[in-house]
Design a protein around this motif. Structure first.
Motif, PDB file in Angstrom:
ATOM      1  N   THR A 288       0.819  -1.209   0.000  1.00 40.26           N
ATOM      2  CA  THR A 288       0.000   0.000   0.000  1.00 40.26           C
ATOM      3  C   THR A 288       0.851   1.257   0.000  1.00 40.26           C
ATOM      4  OG1 THR A 288      -0.148  -0.121   2.423  1.00 40.26           O
ATOM      5  CG2 THR A 288      -1.971  -1.077   1.148  1.00 40.26           C
ATOM      6  N   TRP A 289       0.407   2.234  -0.791  1.00 40.40           N
ATOM      7  CA  TRP A 289       1.008   3.554  -0.874  1.00 40.40           C
ATOM      8  C   TRP A 289      -0.120   4.560  -0.728  1.00 40.40           C
ATOM      9  CZ3 TRP A 289       1.976  -0.685  -3.634  1.00 40.40           C
ATOM     10  CH2 TRP A 289       3.305  -1.104  -3.803  1.00 40.40           C
ATOM     11  N   LEU A 290       0.008   5.519   0.173  1.00 40.92           N
ATOM     12  CA  LEU A 290      -1.052   6.504   0.396  1.00 40.92           C
ATOM     13  C   LEU A 290      -0.615   7.875  -0.098  1.00 40.92           C
ATOM     14  CD1 LEU A 290      -3.838   7.197   1.629  1.00 40.92           C
ATOM     15  CD2 LEU A 290      -2.620   7.706   3.774  1.00 40.92           C
ATOM     16  N   TYR A 291      -1.398   8.440  -1.010  1.00 39.85           N
ATOM     17  CA  TYR A 291      -1.147   9.790  -1.495  1.00 39.85           C
ATOM     18  C   TYR A 291      -1.642  10.821  -0.476  1.00 39.85           C
ATOM     19  CZ  TYR A 291       0.163   8.684  -6.341  1.00 39.85           C
ATOM     20  OH  TYR A 291       0.812   8.251  -7.470  1.00 39.85           O
ATOM     21  N   VAL A 292      -0.884  11.916  -0.349  1.00 37.50           N
ATOM     22  CA  VAL A 292      -1.307  13.044   0.464  1.00 37.50           C
ATOM     23  C   VAL A 292      -0.895  14.316  -0.276  1.00 37.50           C
ATOM     24  CG1 VAL A 292       0.839  13.005   1.821  1.00 37.50           C
ATOM     25  CG2 VAL A 292      -1.192  14.110   2.761  1.00 37.50           C
TER      26      VAL A 292
END
Length: 273
Positions: free
Chosen positions: A4-8
């Protein structure tokens, strides 16, 4: 191995700490689509300050389109800071673009392919420079470029990127973001379809998507059992390091099967089964 990679958004420093604590395997601070034109300079300053601090997970930075003037300022900022876990390059269409960035920034490069031209050049992009750590699709822009009304038109580009990544000896690509943050059932179904095509993991735009992605991509008990049985049989026959092998029970095992079994065991060790 990450799932998982979370954009912000890069201009929302109030969300940076929350993103780090979200449970994502990596955080992507975005200087491109999530930041309006008038906030680009502010976002760069906020991201530079953020990168200077300690991080419990890798932090990647998605810079602006390489054909835009803002990308030069993004790259200049990245040369002045430490703590960059990777650079995401949007809308990559050629190997030359990759080598130019690699000459400017000493960091792993993650190339996003978002046009028909980029899809055609997928393998050249994947092998452009040793700094390339992954390739993947940016499906929203690719849909627009193709004039695609649904996912049917994306089946071939998805397969192309999976093949190009593996042919270049890169990790299996992660899936593009799922834009509807409320449709968790749709996200789960989409992840399962992507997994069947050879994708591993997915980027997210909201923390609520993360558990769904992990559940879809982590191996089940049957998969783990099959992987353990295969590796144990190879070890018993002292054949694990050979290119191909025929086991005592008649099964054939090749290098790709062994690598897949190892990935399954690694994922199970990190995320359970």
């Amino acid at each position: 191995m990450l799932l998982t990679w979370l954009y912000v958004p890069g201009d929302r420093p109030d969300r940076f700490a929350k993103a780090l604590a979200s449970g994502a395997d990596a955080v992507i601070v975005d200087l491109e689509d999530a930041v309006s034109a008038g906030h680009k300079a502010y976002a760069r300053d906020a991201v530079a300050e953020f990168l200077a601090g300690p991080h419990p997970v890798p932090v990647q930075v998605r810079i602006n389109d390489l054909t835009a003037a803002e990308s030069a300022a993004d790259l200049a900022m990245l040369t002045q800071v430490s703590g960059v876990g990777g650079v995401r390059l949007p809308k990559v269409e050629s190997a030359e673009q990759v080598t130019a960035v690699a000459a400017a920034v000493d960091a792993p490069l993650h190339c996003l392919i978002e046009s028909a031209q980029g899809v055609e050049a997928a393998y050249a992009i994947a092998t452009a420079h040793p700094a390339v750590a992954s390739i993947g699709l940016g499906e929203a822009d690719l849909r627009s470029d193709l004039g695609a009304g649904d996912d049917t038109a994306l089946l071939w580009p998805r397969g192309r990127v999976v093949v190009a990544a593996r042919a270049a000896r890169l990790p299996s690509p992660a899936m593009s973001v799922y834009a509807n943050v409320s449709d968790l059932d749709g996200l789960a179904a989409s992840c399962r379809a992507g997994r069947d095509m050879g994708f591993v993991g997915r980027a997210a735009i909201h923390p609520r998507q993360l558990p769904v992605i992990v559940e879809a991509f982590r191996p089940g008990p049957d998969e783990v059992d099959r992987a353990q049985t295969l590796l144990a049989a190879l070890d018993a026959a002292q054949l694990r390091d050979q290119g191909t092998a025929v086991l005592a029970d008649g099964r054939f095992a090749d290098r790709a099967m062994v690598d897949a079994a190892r990935r399954t065991i690694e994922l199970a060790g990190r995320f359970g089964s």
